[in-house]
Design an enzyme around this catalytic site. Structure first.
Site, PDB file in Angstrom:
ATOM      1  N   SER A 143       5.252   2.954  -1.790  1.00 42.05           N
ATOM      2  CA  SER A 143       6.371   3.877  -1.505  1.00 42.05           C
ATOM      3  C   SER A 143       6.518   4.870  -2.651  1.00 42.05           C
ATOM      4  O   SER A 143       6.974   5.991  -2.455  1.00 42.05           O
ATOM      5  CB  SER A 143       7.667   3.091  -1.348  1.00 42.05           C
ATOM      6  OG  SER A 143       7.512   2.120  -0.353  1.00 42.05           O
ATOM      7  N   HIS A 189       3.156  -1.420   4.817  1.00 48.36           N
ATOM      8  CA  HIS A 189       4.219  -2.219   5.447  1.00 48.36           C
ATOM      9  C   HIS A 189       3.892  -2.465   6.926  1.00 48.36           C
ATOM     10  O   HIS A 189       4.122  -3.551   7.447  1.00 48.36           O
ATOM     11  CB  HIS A 189       5.565  -1.483   5.375  1.00 48.36           C
ATOM     12  CG  HIS A 189       6.074  -1.274   3.974  1.00 48.36           C
ATOM     13  ND1 HIS A 189       6.102  -0.038   3.368  1.00 48.36           N
ATOM     14  CD2 HIS A 189       6.576  -2.138   3.072  1.00 48.36           C
ATOM     15  CE1 HIS A 189       6.617  -0.160   2.159  1.00 48.36           C
ATOM     16  NE2 HIS A 189       6.902  -1.420   1.945  1.00 48.36           N
ATOM     17  N   GLY A 249       2.857  -8.325   0.647  1.00 48.90           N
ATOM     18  CA  GLY A 249       1.584  -7.672   0.354  1.00 48.90           C
ATOM     19  C   GLY A 249       0.965  -8.203  -0.932  1.00 48.90           C
ATOM     20  O   GLY A 249       1.665  -8.532  -1.894  1.00 48.90           O
ATOM     21  N   GLU A 250      -0.369  -8.242  -0.933  1.00 46.90           N
ATOM     22  CA  GLU A 250      -1.076  -8.707  -2.133  1.00 46.90           C
ATOM     23  C   GLU A 250      -1.099  -7.662  -3.242  1.00 46.90           C
ATOM     24  O   GLU A 250      -1.540  -7.941  -4.345  1.00 46.90           O
ATOM     25  CB  GLU A 250      -2.516  -9.104  -1.776  1.00 46.90           C
ATOM     26  CG  GLU A 250      -2.582 -10.413  -1.017  1.00 46.90           C
ATOM     27  CD  GLU A 250      -3.999 -10.827  -0.666  1.00 46.90           C
ATOM     28  OE1 GLU A 250      -4.919  -9.994  -0.762  1.00 46.90           O
ATOM     29  OE2 GLU A 250      -4.169 -11.993  -0.262  1.00 46.90           O
TER      30      GLU A 250
END
Ligand code: PAF
Length: 267
Positions: A186, A37, A147-148
């Site tokens: 996460s 992140h 994000g990829e």
């Protein structure tokens, strides 16, 4: 860094920024922030005058209530990380703030959302599009960062923006990995030490396949994961008890074929 919990507070600050002709980047997140992140936030900070990071565990994208309940929530630590990355504002609304009434809209972007995560997590992408479209409406960012790692999600969001003709740019950012290759997530926080070790196989397998594709002297013609009886490509591991990987490769002008049985029925 300002922390706001309502759309009204968010928009009051955004109005000030807009009045000064400032560009705004949005990084939508579900919190439990990590270096992946942070890379999105830093990119947004570098490319925009102001960066808003939303922190919201969106219930409509969870098809499994236990997964929703267990999703890590670490607002205080998240805000420290965002401050260090130079974010302008954290937007951490309640469920009632984002869904004052049930969202009955449906988003459908077949074939993008009918396979993989779309097939295994029914309703997931509909929920993602519901919340992301609400965030875009509330923030009206110039750019939004994703994000990829969530590769399919990124493609669906790009399609949504295209079909809704939203005036913003979607920026896809590369996967961030631990030194040993595990992609940051996460959810990694929920792995035991043993599971953390086992999970390394995921990136190792992916890297090994890429090494093959780039191997000198070899040219891949096809690789297919098929049902060993019908020879048709399988899209779900559980759909057959007979899974075979079939490959054809040119080594110079010599065409070689091979296969491997991943699972086969007892005869
Ligand atoms: O990728 C995520 O973390 C979520 O799906 C998103 C885009 C923040 C929507 O809740």
């Amino acid at each position: 860094m300002k922390i706001v919990h309502t759309i009204k507070e968010l928009q009051a600050t955004l109005d000030d920024l807009r009045a000064q002709q400032k560009s705004v980047g949005l990084v939508p997140t579900m919190g439990a922030l990590h270096a992946g992140h942070a890379s999105l936030v830093k990119r947004s900070v570098a490319e925009n005058d102001a960066t808003v990071v939303s922190i919201f565990v969106n219930p409509t994208q969870f098809n499994d209530p236990t997964d929703l309940e267990k999703y890590p929530r670490t607002l205080e630590a998240d805000c420290c990380l965002l401050e260090a990355c130079g974010a302008t504002m954290a937007f951490a609304p309640s469920v009632a703030e984002m869904y004052p009434q049930p969202d009955t809209r449906t988003f459908s972007y077949a074939p993008l959302d009918t396979v993989m995560e779309g097939a295994f997590r029914p309703g997931h992408f509909n929920g993602v599009c519901q919340i992301v479209s609400k965030l875009f409406a509330a923030v009206q960012p110039d750019r939004a960062y994703f994000g990829e790692k969530d590769f399919q999600q990124l493609a669906i969001i790009r399609e949504m923006v295209k079909q809704l003709q939203l005036p913003l740019q979607i920026v896809g950012c590369p996967i961030v990995r631990e030194a040993d290759g595990l992609a940051l997530s996460s959810r990694n926080a929920r792995l035991t030490a043993e599971q953390r070790q086992q999970a390394l196989r995921i990136s190792q397998t992916l890297f090994a396949s890429r090494t093959f594709a780039a191997a000198p002297g070899l040219r891949l013609e096809y690789f297919a994961l098929v049902d060993g009886r019908t020879m048709q490509t399988i899209s779900q591991w559980e759909e057959t008890d007979y899974a075979v990987g079939c490959i054809t490769v040119f080594c110079g002008d010599v065409r070689l074929i091979d296969n491997i049985k991943y699972k086969e029925p007892e005869l």
